[in-house]
Design a protein around this motif. Structure first.
Motif, PDB file in Angstrom:
ATOM      1  N   GLY A 123      38.570  34.167  77.861  1.00 63.10           N
ATOM      2  CA  GLY A 123      39.224  33.153  78.716  1.00 63.10           C
ATOM      3  C   GLY A 123      38.421  31.877  78.422  1.00 63.10           C
ATOM      4  N   GLU A 124      37.156  31.789  78.649  1.00 64.50           N
ATOM      5  CA  GLU A 124      36.369  30.782  78.492  1.00 64.50           C
ATOM      6  C   GLU A 124      36.516  30.236  77.183  1.00 64.50           C
ATOM      7  OE1 GLU A 124      31.757  29.329  79.041  1.00 64.50           O
ATOM      8  OE2 GLU A 124      32.379  31.315  79.873  1.00 64.50           O
ATOM      9  N   GLY A 125      36.384  30.827  76.224  1.00 67.90           N
ATOM     10  CA  GLY A 125      36.613  30.450  74.819  1.00 67.90           C
ATOM     11  C   GLY A 125      37.992  29.559  74.652  1.00 67.90           C
ATOM     12  N   LEU A 126      39.057  30.167  75.209  1.00 69.82           N
ATOM     13  CA  LEU A 126      40.296  29.489  75.004  1.00 69.82           C
ATOM     14  C   LEU A 126      40.437  28.277  75.912  1.00 69.82           C
ATOM     15  CD1 LEU A 126      42.614  32.607  75.503  1.00 69.82           C
ATOM     16  CD2 LEU A 126      42.583  30.896  73.220  1.00 69.82           C
ATOM     17  N   LEU A 127      39.795  28.030  76.919  1.00 68.82           N
ATOM     18  CA  LEU A 127      39.643  27.069  77.738  1.00 68.82           C
ATOM     19  C   LEU A 127      38.900  25.921  77.206  1.00 68.82           C
ATOM     20  CD1 LEU A 127      39.308  28.672  81.331  1.00 68.82           C
ATOM     21  CD2 LEU A 127      41.294  27.164  80.503  1.00 68.82           C
ATOM     22  N   GLN A 132      31.570  31.716  71.973  1.00 77.29           N
ATOM     23  CA  GLN A 132      30.867  32.520  72.971  1.00 77.29           C
ATOM     24  C   GLN A 132      30.124  33.797  72.786  1.00 77.29           C
ATOM     25  OE1 GLN A 132      32.159  32.032  76.434  1.00 77.29           O
ATOM     26  NE2 GLN A 132      33.083  30.086  75.059  1.00 77.29           N
ATOM     27  N   ASN A 133      29.332  33.683  71.725  1.00 76.11           N
ATOM     28  CA  ASN A 133      28.328  34.424  71.303  1.00 76.11           C
ATOM     29  C   ASN A 133      26.940  33.874  71.414  1.00 76.11           C
ATOM     30  OD1 ASN A 133      28.193  32.539  69.082  1.00 76.11           O
ATOM     31  ND2 ASN A 133      28.643  33.807  67.468  1.00 76.11           N
ATOM     32  N   GLU A 134      26.009  34.180  70.669  1.00 79.99           N
ATOM     33  CA  GLU A 134      24.818  33.845  70.667  1.00 79.99           C
ATOM     34  C   GLU A 134      24.499  32.221  70.794  1.00 79.99           C
ATOM     35  OE1 GLU A 134      24.394  37.732  68.746  1.00 79.99           O
ATOM     36  OE2 GLU A 134      25.680  35.883  68.647  1.00 79.99           O
ATOM     37  N   ALA A 135      25.727  31.458  70.435  1.00 81.23           N
ATOM     38  CA  ALA A 135      25.748  30.020  70.569  1.00 81.23           C
ATOM     39  C   ALA A 135      25.756  29.530  71.783  1.00 81.23           C
ATOM     40  CB  ALA A 135      26.782  29.557  69.675  1.00 81.23           C
ATOM     41  N   LYS A 136      26.289  30.207  72.927  1.00 76.26           N
ATOM     42  CA  LYS A 136      26.156  29.730  74.276  1.00 76.26           C
ATOM     43  C   LYS A 136      24.634  29.744  74.695  1.00 76.26           C
ATOM     44  CE  LYS A 136      29.022  31.351  77.142  1.00 76.26           C
ATOM     45  NZ  LYS A 136      29.809  31.813  78.218  1.00 76.26           N
ATOM     46  N   LEU A 304      37.297  32.522  66.946  1.00 74.72           N
ATOM     47  CA  LEU A 304      37.115  31.593  68.136  1.00 74.72           C
ATOM     48  C   LEU A 304      35.737  32.131  68.950  1.00 74.72           C
ATOM     49  CD1 LEU A 304      37.525  29.583  70.352  1.00 74.72           C
ATOM     50  CD2 LEU A 304      39.250  31.350  71.422  1.00 74.72           C
ATOM     51  N   ILE A 305      35.492  33.240  69.267  1.00 73.96           N
ATOM     52  CA  ILE A 305      34.632  33.805  69.870  1.00 73.96           C
ATOM     53  C   ILE A 305      33.307  33.818  68.913  1.00 73.96           C
ATOM     54  CG2 ILE A 305      33.230  36.051  70.433  1.00 73.96           C
ATOM     55  CD1 ILE A 305      35.504  35.213  72.194  1.00 73.96           C
ATOM     56  N   GLU A 306      33.342  33.643  67.769  1.00 73.23           N
ATOM     57  CA  GLU A 306      32.166  33.630  66.661  1.00 73.23           C
ATOM     58  C   GLU A 306      31.523  32.206  66.479  1.00 73.23           C
ATOM     59  OE1 GLU A 306      30.096  36.051  67.067  1.00 73.23           O
ATOM     60  OE2 GLU A 306      30.561  37.849  65.755  1.00 73.23           O
ATOM     61  N   THR A 307      32.500  31.588  66.161  1.00 72.29           N
ATOM     62  CA  THR A 307      32.256  30.259  65.375  1.00 72.29           C
ATOM     63  C   THR A 307      33.088  28.969  66.191  1.00 72.29           C
ATOM     64  OG1 THR A 307      34.291  30.166  63.927  1.00 72.29           O
ATOM     65  CG2 THR A 307      32.359  31.409  63.420  1.00 72.29           C
TER      66      THR A 307
END
Length: 346
Positions: A123-127, A132-136, A304-307
């Protein structure tokens, strides 16, 4: 009472809504190396599984765990509860015994260790449109993986696991008679090159990836006894030209990037090919109507989650990019399950 046609039913809503329960049961079994242990023992009772794995939960929950795996079709069972004897199914014995070269559990191990938690932030990724991985934590995902040998080993085997069936099918179904050389860009553990060489004795293949991956690929090449026709080479496909070959393959590479970078990579592949050479992208190509290949769309959300900016695509998208680059024709070769090889000819 029999359900009437078109009568509302919550069945599918609940099936998908609780899907993470089923996923976590399988992922936990793989993380425990359960299917490898069962393969070694041939058959096991629940109490033996409990002892070997060191489980401290009640016996009833061990039965629940094993019987759920049985209900999903991952274990076979004779008897019930205390008298139950468990064994692997043909599928788990083939693909989830880590002692077999056909093991695909690497991707499931990575899903359990990394992706399961990250997907909690979809949800945070879509918003936000942010990974949303280590990049956070302001860490570069690929940089982090490639500098950590343990993470790199897990990642390369994960990529091999998710593509193994596709590599074998591609090696058997694609017509290699017109070609002699192949380079697999982002070749990871080298399995595609090995499978193509194994099934096509006239082919010479190169697995091309960043320097830390080369020892892993060389180990695969030695394991299959093909060092005479399969090589590992190091390089960065963004900062240097792709080495020349009759066929350039990218398996689960294009979807990592935005459209601009996708076209750039396809252009590099074009420049590495001779006339009539072939560029091949092996991925979960989404059907043009975007109705059937739900796995492809879930993989796109995983990008989306990864990149943050990567995405999976349709064959129509691939055709558009191939035309921009200058390829003269394209074709689509179905592989295993939701995956296909999108092919562009120079």
């Amino acid at each position: 009472m029999e359900q009437q046609p078109n009568q509302p039913s919550p069945e599918n809503i609940m099936k998908i809504g609780t899907g993470f329960w089923a996923s976590k049961i399988l992922l936990t079994a793989v993380s425990f190396q359960l299917f490898t242990i069962v393969a070694e023992k041939k058959t096991m009772k629940a109490e033996d599984v409990k002892d070997i794995l060191g489980l401290k939960c009640a016996n009833r929950h061990v039965y629940d765990f094993l019987d759920a795996l049985t209900g999903f079709g991952f274990l076979k069972r004779d008897g019930v509860l205390e008298t139950a004897i468990y064994s692997n199914t043909v599928d788990t014995d083939t693909f989830l015994d880590s002692n077999k070269p056909s093991y695909i559990g690497g991707i499931l191990e990575m899903m359990n260790n990394r992706l399961y938690g990250f997907w909690g932030n979809l949800g945070e990724g879509l918003l936000t449109g942010l990974p949303q991985n280590e990049a956070k934590r302001s860490e570069d995902f690929f940089g982090l993986i490639y500098k950590d040998p343990e993470k790199l080993n897990e990642f390369t085997h994960a990529m091999s696991g998710i593509q193994m069936g596709n590599f074998i099918t591609f090696a058997q179904k694609f017509d290699f008679t017109k070609y002699k050389t192949l380079i697999d860009v982002g070749g990871s553990a080298g399995l595609l090159s090995v499978m193509v060489a194994k099934h096509n004795p006239h082919m010479h293949c190169t697995s091309f990836d960043l320097p830390p991956v080369e020892p892993i690929a060389n180990a695969t090449i030695q394991q299959f006894g093909l060092p005479d026709r399969v090589k590992a080479a190091s390089g960065d496909f963004f900062t240097m030209p792709i080495p020349d070959a009759d066929i350039v393959v990218m398996g689960n590479i294009l979807h990592d990037w935005n459209e601009e970078n996708k076209i750039s990579l396809m252009r590099k592949a074009y420049e590495a090919l001779p006339d009539n050479g072939a560029f091949v992208a092996i991925e979960g190509i989404i059907d043009d109507e975007r109705k059937q290949n739900v796995f492809g769309m879930m993989m796109s959300l995983n990008m989306l989650i990864e990149t943050g900016t990567g995405f999976d695509y349709t064959f129509a998208d691939f055709n558009k990019w191939a035309n921009i680059v200058g390829f003269k024709s394209t074709s689509l070769l179905p592989l295993v399950g939701p995956s296909s090889a999108a092919i562009a000819y120079k």
